[in-house]
Write a protein that holds these residues in place. Structure first.
Motif, PDB file in Angstrom:
ATOM      1  N   MET A   2       0.843  -1.195   0.000  1.00 35.23           N
ATOM      2  CA  MET A   2       0.000   0.000   0.000  1.00 35.23           C
ATOM      3  C   MET A   2       0.880   1.247   0.000  1.00 35.23           C
ATOM      4  O   MET A   2       1.896   1.299   0.688  1.00 35.23           O
ATOM      5  CB  MET A   2      -0.913  -0.001   1.236  1.00 35.23           C
ATOM      6  N   LEU A   3       0.466   2.243  -0.768  1.00 36.73           N
ATOM      7  CA  LEU A   3       1.208   3.492  -0.828  1.00 36.73           C
ATOM      8  C   LEU A   3       0.582   4.495   0.134  1.00 36.73           C
ATOM      9  O   LEU A   3      -0.634   4.705   0.134  1.00 36.73           O
ATOM     10  CB  LEU A   3       1.204   4.047  -2.253  1.00 36.73           C
ATOM     11  N   ARG A   4       1.449   5.102   0.947  1.00 37.21           N
ATOM     12  CA  ARG A   4       0.989   6.058   1.957  1.00 37.21           C
ATOM     13  C   ARG A   4       1.940   7.240   1.999  1.00 37.21           C
ATOM     14  O   ARG A   4       3.091   7.152   1.570  1.00 37.21           O
ATOM     15  CB  ARG A   4       0.963   5.399   3.346  1.00 37.21           C
TER      16      ARG A   4
ATOM     17  N   GLY B 151       6.142  16.693  -0.133  1.00 35.26           N
ATOM     18  CA  GLY B 151       5.811  15.474   0.586  1.00 35.26           C
ATOM     19  C   GLY B 151       6.462  14.254  -0.025  1.00 35.26           C
ATOM     20  O   GLY B 151       7.177  14.337  -1.041  1.00 35.26           O
ATOM     21  N   PHE B 152       6.197  13.103   0.588  1.00 30.50           N
ATOM     22  CA  PHE B 152       6.801  11.839   0.172  1.00 30.50           C
ATOM     23  C   PHE B 152       5.736  10.749   0.239  1.00 30.50           C
ATOM     24  O   PHE B 152       4.920  10.720   1.162  1.00 30.50           O
ATOM     25  CB  PHE B 152       7.960  11.451   1.093  1.00 30.50           C
ATOM     26  N   VAL B 153       5.783   9.839  -0.737  1.00 28.20           N
ATOM     27  CA  VAL B 153       4.862   8.700  -0.767  1.00 28.20           C
ATOM     28  C   VAL B 153       5.704   7.437  -0.695  1.00 28.20           C
ATOM     29  O   VAL B 153       6.632   7.257  -1.495  1.00 28.20           O
ATOM     30  CB  VAL B 153       4.003   8.704  -2.045  1.00 28.20           C
ATOM     31  N   PHE B 154       5.393   6.554   0.276  1.00 30.94           N
ATOM     32  CA  PHE B 154       6.198   5.352   0.442  1.00 30.94           C
ATOM     33  C   PHE B 154       5.352   4.092   0.344  1.00 30.94           C
ATOM     34  O   PHE B 154       4.133   4.121   0.543  1.00 30.94           O
ATOM     35  CB  PHE B 154       6.961   5.390   1.768  1.00 30.94           C
ATOM     36  N   ASP B 155       6.012   3.009   0.031  1.00 25.75           N
ATOM     37  CA  ASP B 155       5.414   1.681  -0.061  1.00 25.75           C
ATOM     38  C   ASP B 155       5.573   1.029   1.315  1.00 25.75           C
ATOM     39  O   ASP B 155       6.692   0.793   1.764  1.00 25.75           O
ATOM     40  CB  ASP B 155       6.163   0.890  -1.139  1.00 25.75           C
ATOM     41  N   ASP B 156       4.453   0.741   1.996  1.00 25.21           N
ATOM     42  CA  ASP B 156       4.560   0.252   3.371  1.00 25.21           C
ATOM     43  C   ASP B 156       4.835  -1.244   3.473  1.00 25.21           C
ATOM     44  O   ASP B 156       4.861  -1.784   4.591  1.00 25.21           O
ATOM     45  CB  ASP B 156       3.334   0.648   4.194  1.00 25.21           C
TER      46      ASP B 156
ATOM     47  N   PHE C 173      -3.184   4.634 -11.335  1.00 20.98           N
ATOM     48  CA  PHE C 173      -2.573   5.953 -11.531  1.00 20.98           C
ATOM     49  C   PHE C 173      -1.074   5.809 -11.772  1.00 20.98           C
ATOM     50  O   PHE C 173      -0.509   6.506 -12.630  1.00 20.98           O
ATOM     51  CB  PHE C 173      -2.815   6.850 -10.322  1.00 20.98           C
ATOM     52  N   GLU C 174      -0.417   4.918 -11.033  1.00 18.69           N
ATOM     53  CA  GLU C 174       1.013   4.692 -11.247  1.00 18.69           C
ATOM     54  C   GLU C 174       1.285   4.241 -12.681  1.00 18.69           C
ATOM     55  O   GLU C 174       2.226   4.715 -13.332  1.00 18.69           O
ATOM     56  CB  GLU C 174       1.536   3.637 -10.280  1.00 18.69           C
ATOM     57  N   THR C 175       0.453   3.329 -13.179  1.00 13.59           N
ATOM     58  CA  THR C 175       0.618   2.828 -14.554  1.00 13.59           C
ATOM     59  C   THR C 175       0.470   3.959 -15.551  1.00 13.59           C
ATOM     60  O   THR C 175       1.256   4.077 -16.504  1.00 13.59           O
ATOM     61  CB  THR C 175      -0.436   1.734 -14.838  1.00 13.59           C
ATOM     62  N   GLN C 176      -0.513   4.812 -15.312  1.00 12.44           N
ATOM     63  CA  GLN C 176      -0.733   5.964 -16.182  1.00 12.44           C
ATOM     64  C   GLN C 176       0.465   6.911 -16.151  1.00 12.44           C
ATOM     65  O   GLN C 176       0.913   7.416 -17.190  1.00 12.44           O
ATOM     66  CB  GLN C 176      -2.001   6.697 -15.745  1.00 12.44           C
ATOM     67  N   LEU C 177       0.999   7.143 -14.962  1.00 18.39           N
ATOM     68  CA  LEU C 177       2.122   8.072 -14.811  1.00 18.39           C
ATOM     69  C   LEU C 177       3.373   7.545 -15.507  1.00 18.39           C
ATOM     70  O   LEU C 177       4.041   8.277 -16.261  1.00 18.39           O
ATOM     71  CB  LEU C 177       2.396   8.291 -13.323  1.00 18.39           C
TER      72      LEU C 177
ATOM     73  N   PRO D 223      -6.499   8.059  -2.383  1.00 19.13           N
ATOM     74  CA  PRO D 223      -5.456   7.036  -2.245  1.00 19.13           C
ATOM     75  C   PRO D 223      -4.775   6.744  -3.579  1.00 19.13           C
ATOM     76  O   PRO D 223      -5.439   6.662  -4.624  1.00 19.13           O
ATOM     77  CB  PRO D 223      -6.228   5.813  -1.734  1.00 19.13           C
ATOM     78  N   LEU D 224      -3.475   6.617  -3.551  1.00 18.19           N
ATOM     79  CA  LEU D 224      -2.704   6.381  -4.772  1.00 18.19           C
ATOM     80  C   LEU D 224      -2.757   4.903  -5.128  1.00 18.19           C
ATOM     81  O   LEU D 224      -2.269   4.051  -4.381  1.00 18.19           O
ATOM     82  CB  LEU D 224      -1.256   6.835  -4.560  1.00 18.19           C
ATOM     83  N   GLU D 225      -3.372   4.604  -6.273  1.00 21.22           N
ATOM     84  CA  GLU D 225      -3.566   3.223  -6.704  1.00 21.22           C
ATOM     85  C   GLU D 225      -2.652   2.892  -7.878  1.00 21.22           C
ATOM     86  O   GLU D 225      -2.095   3.773  -8.537  1.00 21.22           O
ATOM     87  CB  GLU D 225      -5.029   2.982  -7.093  1.00 21.22           C
TER      88      GLU D 225
END
Length: 275
Positions: free
Chosen positions: A1-3, A173-178, A241-245, A236-238
């Motif tokens: 999960m990305l948080r 900010g920062f987004v991390f993989d938990d 969206f990552e695939t699109q980016l 929430p970052l799913e």
């Protein structure tokens, strides 16, 4: 999960026999963007000192309850090596800490956590390595003793972000993989250049952090970043969206089979080269 890293701050850290304290900040490795330690303020039970908690010890997180559960006892934490969190954490500090808890070193391998992508390890496998080898790796690794290589996300928050052809904003900010305990993205506030909006930059697209100039640099262009998919930090970052980016920039995602095959190849090459 990305948080978001911000969602970690203030979380209660609970040992097997009671509460340790609350997360104050996060230290990361600027080479691999791995989250190496939570800095935990303990409160009055051990004179309010700050202690380091490694992701190696985390057994689960409960975002809803704002808590992090660790496979440690309060006594273990109380007796852990003291670290001055007002100064950069050196490799020697880490070596002492890792030896105390019996954790493997993460440096010198091909992946974020040495031989793997996650902070998991087998004590049985680790015990098969000679103490002399462990001591040498812990003290020297791939950097000289005492080399400071860990930094707080708080220190980088607000850094200017430079594209290949000019500034675009600042780190917000920062987004991390938990699961992997890896910082995947920086959020960048571009309001000084364009209509107020945030964009995401994958940390693997960052090629330089200039600590003296307080600048983070990417080889992406301003126009490309300006036209990138809109990011809303309230959602929430799913993976969609990552695939699109990643597709927008024409890059393979870190989760892709192509990248997995490359890691496997690197691991095999490293094993073949080992004495």
């Amino acid at each position: 999960m990305l948080r978001s890293i911000e969602s970690l701050k203030g979380c209660r850290v609970t040992a097997s026999d009671g509460e340790i304290g609350s997360v104050e900040e996060v230290y990361f490795d600027h080479d691999a963007w791995g989250i190496r330690y939570l800095v935990v303020k303990t409160g009055n039970w051990i004179d309010g000192r700050r202690v380091l908690i490694s992701p190696y010890s985390v057994i689960r997180m409960d975002p809803g309850a704002l808590s992090v559960h660790v496979d440690l006892t309060r006594q273990q934490v109380s007796d852990s090596p003291p670290v001055d969190t007002d100064k950069p954490v050196s490799r020697q500090d880490e070596a002492e800490y890792l030896r105390y808890y019996g954790y493997p070193v993460y440096w010198g391998g091909v992946d974020v956590w040495g031989a793997g992508s996650y902070p998991a390890f087998s004590r049985a496998v680790l015990s098969a390595v000679s103490p002399e080898t462990l001591a040498q790796l812990a003290l020297f690794g791939d950097k000289p003793p005492g080399d400071s290589h860990l930094h707080s996300t708080d220190a980088v928050d607000g850094y200017h972000v430079a594209a290949a052809d000019g500034d675009i904003g600042y780190v917000s900010g920062f987004v991390f993989d938990d699961e992997a305990w890896t910082i995947r993205y920086l959020t960048v506030d571009t309001q000084s250049w364009w209509a107020s909006r945030e964009v995401l930059l994958a940390t693997e697209w960052i090629f330089l952090i200039d600590w003296l100039e307080s600048t983070v640099s990417t080889e992406l262009t301003r126009d490309a970043i300006k036209d990138s998919p809109d990011y809303d930090n309230r959602i929430p970052l799913e993976r969609d969206f990552e695939t699109q980016l990643y597709a927008f920039y024409g890059k393979a995602g870190y989760w892709s089979e192509e990248r997995a095959a490359l890691r496997l190849k690197q691991t095999g090459a490293a094993a073949s080269a080992a004495p």
